[in-house]
Every structure is written in C-alpha cells, then in structure tokens.
Design a protein around this motif. Structure first.
Motif, short mmCIF file in Angstrom:
data_model
loop_
_atom_site.label_atom_id
_atom_site.label_comp_id
_atom_site.label_asym_id
_atom_site.label_seq_id
_atom_site.Cartn_x
_atom_site.Cartn_y
_atom_site.Cartn_z
N ILE A 66 -13.47 -30.64 27.54
CA ILE A 66 -12.72 -31.94 27.18
C ILE A 66 -12.68 -31.65 25.76
CG2 ILE A 66 -12.99 -34.31 26.90
CD1 ILE A 66 -14.36 -34.30 29.79
N GLY A 67 -13.62 -31.38 24.88
CA GLY A 67 -13.58 -31.53 23.60
C GLY A 67 -12.67 -30.44 22.99
N ALA A 68 -12.62 -29.22 23.69
CA ALA A 68 -11.43 -28.51 23.11
C ALA A 68 -10.13 -28.67 23.49
CB ALA A 68 -11.87 -26.75 23.77
N ALA A 69 -9.96 -29.28 24.76
CA ALA A 69 -8.87 -29.50 24.81
C ALA A 69 -8.07 -30.85 24.25
CB ALA A 69 -8.54 -30.24 26.52
N ALA A 70 -8.94 -31.82 23.69
CA ALA A 70 -8.68 -32.86 22.94
C ALA A 70 -8.19 -32.23 21.41
CB ALA A 70 -9.82 -33.89 22.42
N GLU A 120 -14.13 -41.20 26.37
CA GLU A 120 -13.02 -41.76 26.25
C GLU A 120 -12.07 -41.68 25.13
OE1 GLU A 120 -14.80 -45.98 28.59
OE2 GLU A 120 -14.61 -45.99 26.28
N GLN A 121 -12.43 -41.46 23.89
CA GLN A 121 -11.69 -41.08 22.89
C GLN A 121 -10.94 -39.77 22.98
OE1 GLN A 121 -14.13 -41.66 19.38
NE2 GLN A 121 -13.87 -43.75 19.39
N SER A 122 -11.86 -38.78 23.28
CA SER A 122 -11.57 -37.49 23.65
C SER A 122 -10.34 -37.14 24.67
CB SER A 122 -12.63 -36.43 24.06
OG SER A 122 -13.71 -36.64 22.82
N ILE A 123 -10.65 -37.96 25.84
CA ILE A 123 -9.63 -37.83 26.79
C ILE A 123 -8.41 -38.74 26.52
CG2 ILE A 123 -9.12 -39.02 29.10
CD1 ILE A 123 -11.94 -38.65 29.94
N GLN A 124 -8.25 -39.67 25.71
CA GLN A 124 -6.87 -40.08 24.98
C GLN A 124 -6.20 -39.01 24.19
OE1 GLN A 124 -7.36 -44.02 23.18
NE2 GLN A 124 -7.22 -44.88 24.96
N HIS A 125 -7.19 -38.34 23.59
CA HIS A 125 -6.40 -37.28 22.58
C HIS A 125 -5.93 -36.08 23.36
CE1 HIS A 125 -8.34 -39.55 19.36
NE2 HIS A 125 -7.33 -39.12 18.76
N ILE A 126 -6.07 -35.83 24.72
CA ILE A 126 -5.72 -34.81 25.28
C ILE A 126 -4.15 -34.94 25.79
CG2 ILE A 126 -6.05 -33.06 27.40
CD1 ILE A 126 -8.87 -33.73 27.33
N THR A 127 -3.29 -34.00 25.24
CA THR A 127 -1.78 -33.93 25.52
C THR A 127 -1.46 -32.88 26.29
OG1 THR A 127 -1.55 -33.08 23.36
CG2 THR A 127 -1.48 -35.49 23.48
N GLN A 128 -0.22 -32.79 26.75
CA GLN A 128 0.35 -31.61 27.48
C GLN A 128 0.78 -30.76 26.31
OE1 GLN A 128 4.41 -32.09 28.98
NE2 GLN A 128 3.78 -30.93 30.84
N PRO A 129 0.47 -29.42 26.55
CA PRO A 129 0.74 -28.23 25.90
C PRO A 129 2.15 -28.28 25.40
CG PRO A 129 -0.92 -27.56 27.18
CD PRO A 129 -0.47 -29.02 27.68
N ASP A 130 2.73 -27.86 24.42
CA ASP A 130 4.10 -27.67 23.89
C ASP A 130 5.14 -26.98 24.90
OD1 ASP A 130 6.63 -27.43 22.72
OD2 ASP A 130 5.64 -27.48 20.87
N ALA A 188 -7.01 -31.83 31.23
CA ALA A 188 -7.79 -30.86 30.44
C ALA A 188 -7.70 -29.37 31.12
CB ALA A 188 -9.29 -31.36 30.54
N GLY A 189 -7.26 -29.42 32.31
CA GLY A 189 -7.07 -28.28 33.17
C GLY A 189 -5.92 -27.37 32.64
N GLN A 190 -4.96 -27.91 31.89
CA GLN A 190 -3.90 -27.31 31.16
C GLN A 190 -4.33 -26.24 30.06
OE1 GLN A 190 -0.38 -30.10 31.01
NE2 GLN A 190 -2.02 -31.05 30.58
N TYR A 191 -5.82 -26.36 29.56
CA TYR A 191 -6.42 -25.56 28.20
C TYR A 191 -7.15 -24.71 29.00
CZ TYR A 191 -4.20 -29.01 25.39
OH TYR A 191 -3.18 -29.81 24.91
N ILE A 192 -7.37 -24.54 30.08
CA ILE A 192 -8.33 -23.70 30.91
C ILE A 192 -7.82 -22.18 31.30
CG2 ILE A 192 -10.17 -23.33 32.59
CD1 ILE A 192 -10.55 -26.30 32.62
N PHE A 193 -8.68 -21.28 30.91
CA PHE A 193 -8.22 -19.74 31.82
C PHE A 193 -9.66 -19.62 32.29
CE2 PHE A 193 -5.39 -20.10 28.14
CZ PHE A 193 -4.29 -19.57 28.42
N ALA A 194 -9.55 -19.00 33.37
CA ALA A 194 -10.59 -18.28 34.13
C ALA A 194 -10.77 -16.98 33.70
CB ALA A 194 -10.39 -18.47 35.79
N GLY A 195 -12.13 -16.67 33.34
CA GLY A 195 -12.33 -15.53 32.74
C GLY A 195 -12.32 -14.33 33.75
N HIS A 196 -13.13 -14.71 34.87
CA HIS A 196 -13.14 -13.68 36.03
C HIS A 196 -13.49 -14.35 37.17
CE1 HIS A 196 -17.95 -13.06 36.38
NE2 HIS A 196 -17.64 -14.24 35.75
N ARG A 197 -13.68 -13.56 38.15
CA ARG A 197 -13.80 -14.27 39.61
C ARG A 197 -15.58 -13.56 39.88
NH1 ARG A 197 -10.24 -12.44 42.55
NH2 ARG A 197 -9.11 -14.40 42.95
N SER A 198 -16.33 -14.51 39.84
CA SER A 198 -17.64 -14.19 40.10
C SER A 198 -18.15 -13.81 41.59
CB SER A 198 -18.50 -15.37 39.67
OG SER A 198 -20.00 -15.25 40.02
#
Length: 354
Positions: free
Chosen positions: A253-257, A5-15, A283-293
């Motif tokens: 989630i941790g990285a996005a926070a 819950e704490q981590s989710i609260q710290h996830i903000t929109q990128p600049d 959290a999806g705003q912080y994700i890059f898909a490396g490749h298509r499996s």
C-alpha cells in the motif's frame, strides 16, 4: 485520518497514456509482434507506473519482514520459533540466500522486525518496528487484536515511505521470515478461496504427509474458532494472520501510494499483497508476482489477485529470493521498451503490411 486511510487515498491509476504509448512502441519494434511474450505487457505496466517510457530501476530494495507465530506450539513446523531471530542475524551479517541473490540483482536488503519473539539490540541495523513478540496461537483464539493488525500494516507503510524519502526507491521487493508463517498464509487464502485445506496446505519447512495433515487440522480449528470474515480484511489479518504479513501488506500500500512498483516473493509475501488488495483493490495495479512458489496455496493466491508470475523455478524458500531473481526480468523489461529500435527508427518501411 489514519496513515492507512491517507495512503489509500493517494493510490491512483497508473498513467494509461504512457501505457498506450509503450504498447504502441513495443508493437512497432523491429521484430515480430508479440515475440517477447509476457515481457511486453510487463514493460508497458512498468512504464505506466513510473510515468515514462525510459524506466531506470537503479534504486532497488528488498524488505524482509520478520515475525513469530504462536501457532508453532501446535507442531506445524519442523523448526522452533528461535530460528526466526537467528535468521534475522544471518540476514544482517549478509550470509543468507536473500543477501546473495539481492546483491546479484543490484538490490540492498533491509530486515524489518514486526514481531520477532526476541529482544534485538536497538543498535542492530534492522528496521525496528516490533508490534509485539509474536502472535498468539490462532488455534486457541485470535492471532492478535485488530489494533495490532492495523499497527503492523501502518508499520509497513511507514517503511515504504522511509525508503522512498531516503535513499530513494525505484523498485521494492517484499520478502519474509517467520517460523509458522506458511500456516498463517494458508489460513488467509483458505478464507478467500473457500477451497478444501488439503488443496491449500504445503510443506513449509519440509513437513511429511503426517505433518501436512496436522497442519490442515490446526488451520481448520483456527478458522472454525475465529470465523474470519472475507469482507473484513483487517479482521482476517487479526484473527489468523501474522505481524510480518501485515507489514508486507503495508509495504504494498505504501509503495502504491508513492507510485513505486512492487515485486512480491512467494506464499507469505503474496498473502500480504492479498490483504493489501482487499483493503485497497487499486494497489494491485502496482504489483508484480516474482515467481510461482511450490507452496500449494500460492497458485490460488495468484489467481485471486489476477497475477501471472514472472518466473517458475520450483522455489519455496521465501526471504524475498523470488523477488530478487525477478528483478533481473524487470530490468530487462525496461531495456526492451526503451532500447529496441522501431522499424521506423531503423529505416524499414511497411514492415507489418501484407
């Protein structure tokens, strides 16, 4: 309040101001507009996440989350569960595919034991985060308790925090190891896609048509028995997921926070990202898909998350290999934005007029 819950609260929109400035710079560079294709929006996204135009991804780490799956007893894999622990030792010794590709990308590899059915020496150089020795057989009941699922997610958050604090982290890659985990991942995307299992189930360790049919039947039995609710992502993880998949969700989630970009590998890593985004869409705003499996269900996961993969090399290995290769692309994106001169900087006027 829990760590989740704490981590989710710290996830903000990128600049968004930085993103606008990045897009403006890219549009004004001394080349035809849009000529670098998907590299341009990726560069702008990186800038917005990191909060600056000149992004340096010097500190890269790939975390390979490991866990075993009780569903292997149904015959859904060509390899026994013992291979998971054997591969963990191979990662630590530097002899696996991910070690080679990560080194080439300038990234270090950390292995996290979330649920391997093996007692590792406490002194082994891995992240010791074991919740339990493998999941239960989801074809005969829930894979784990809700409490165990939550613990696996929070273990992933803890790893992201640990890495961000020391030695520091500019880019996180996610990878996996766990015999049977394509079965759990396929079950997860089946819950969210509603598509027939025949369209979602892939070969995993190399199953033939007969093996694929068995795998689909086992997943259907698990879904019919456990009835996971897509509106309850923690429940989905508990009923048909995996401990390493929970760890992967927590990493995102941790990285996005901490405002750190994440590049995901293939099917299993993206299953973790999917759970993360269902728990916290921001959290999806912080994700890059490396490749298509080449794993069939991965395409549907990418669509569900609205992600366009950086690479398509017909890979299906896992371990974080796709994330490692994509790190080269993300490094290039940072230099494209910062180092290519604008028309103004090179003294060319009115280049886009007419």
């Amino acid at each position: 309040m829990t760590l989740l819950e704490q981590s989710i609260q710290h996830i903000t929109q990128p600049d968004q101001e930085i993103k606008s400035a990045a897009l403006k710079r890219l549009a004004n560079q001394a080349r035809p507009r849009g000529s670098l294709g998907r590299l341009e929006p990726a560069a702008a996204r990186l800038a917005s996440i990191c909060g600056r135009l000149d992004v340096k991804l010097d500190r890269k780490t790939i975390v390979t989350c490991a866990g075993d799956h009780g569903v292997v007893e149904e015959g859904v894999s060509l390899f026994p569960s013992e291979v998971t622990a054997q591969m963990v030792y191979n990662f630590v010794q530097g002899g696996a595919s991910i070690n080679v590709l990560a080194a080439h990308a300038g990234a270090r590899v950390r292995v996290a034991d979330l649920g391997v059915s093996h007692d590792f020496d406490p002194g082994l150089d891995i992240l010791h985060k074991k919740i339990r020795k493998g999941t239960a057989n989801m074809a005969t009941g829930p894979a784990m308790t809700r409490e165990e699922a939550a613990a696996s997610v929070e273990a992933g958050i803890g790893i992201a925090n640990q890495l961000a604090d020391s030695p520091g982290l500019d880019l996180l890659g996610t990878g996996d190891m766990g015999i049977g985990n394509t079965t759990a991942s396929s079950a997860i995307i089946a819950v969210y896609s509603g598509l027939p299992l025949k369209e979602l189930v892939g070969p995993g360790t190399g199953l033939d048509e007969q093996g694929l049919d068995l795998k689909a039947r086992v997943i259907k039995r698990a879904l019919d028995l456990n009835r996971p609710d897509p509106a309850d992502p923690m429940g989905v993880l508990a009923r048909v997921g995996g401990l390493e998949i929970g760890g992967l969700a927590g990493l995102v989630i941790g990285a996005a926070a901490r405002q750190i970009p994440v590049v995901c590998d293939g099917l299993i890593s993206t299953a973790g990202a999917l759970i993360a985004c269902e728990l916290c869409p921001a959290a999806g705003q912080y994700i890059f898909a490396g490749h298509r499996s080449r794993e069939t269900g991965h395409e549907y996961m990418l669509r569900h998350l609205g992600l366009t993969p950086l690479l398509d090399l017909e890979m299906r290995l896992g371990e974080g290999t796709g994330a490692a290769l994509a790190m080269h692309i993300l490094d290039a994106c940072t230099r494209i934005l910062a180092d290519i001169k604008t028309f103004e900087e090179v003294g060319i006027e009115n280049a886009h007029e007419g």
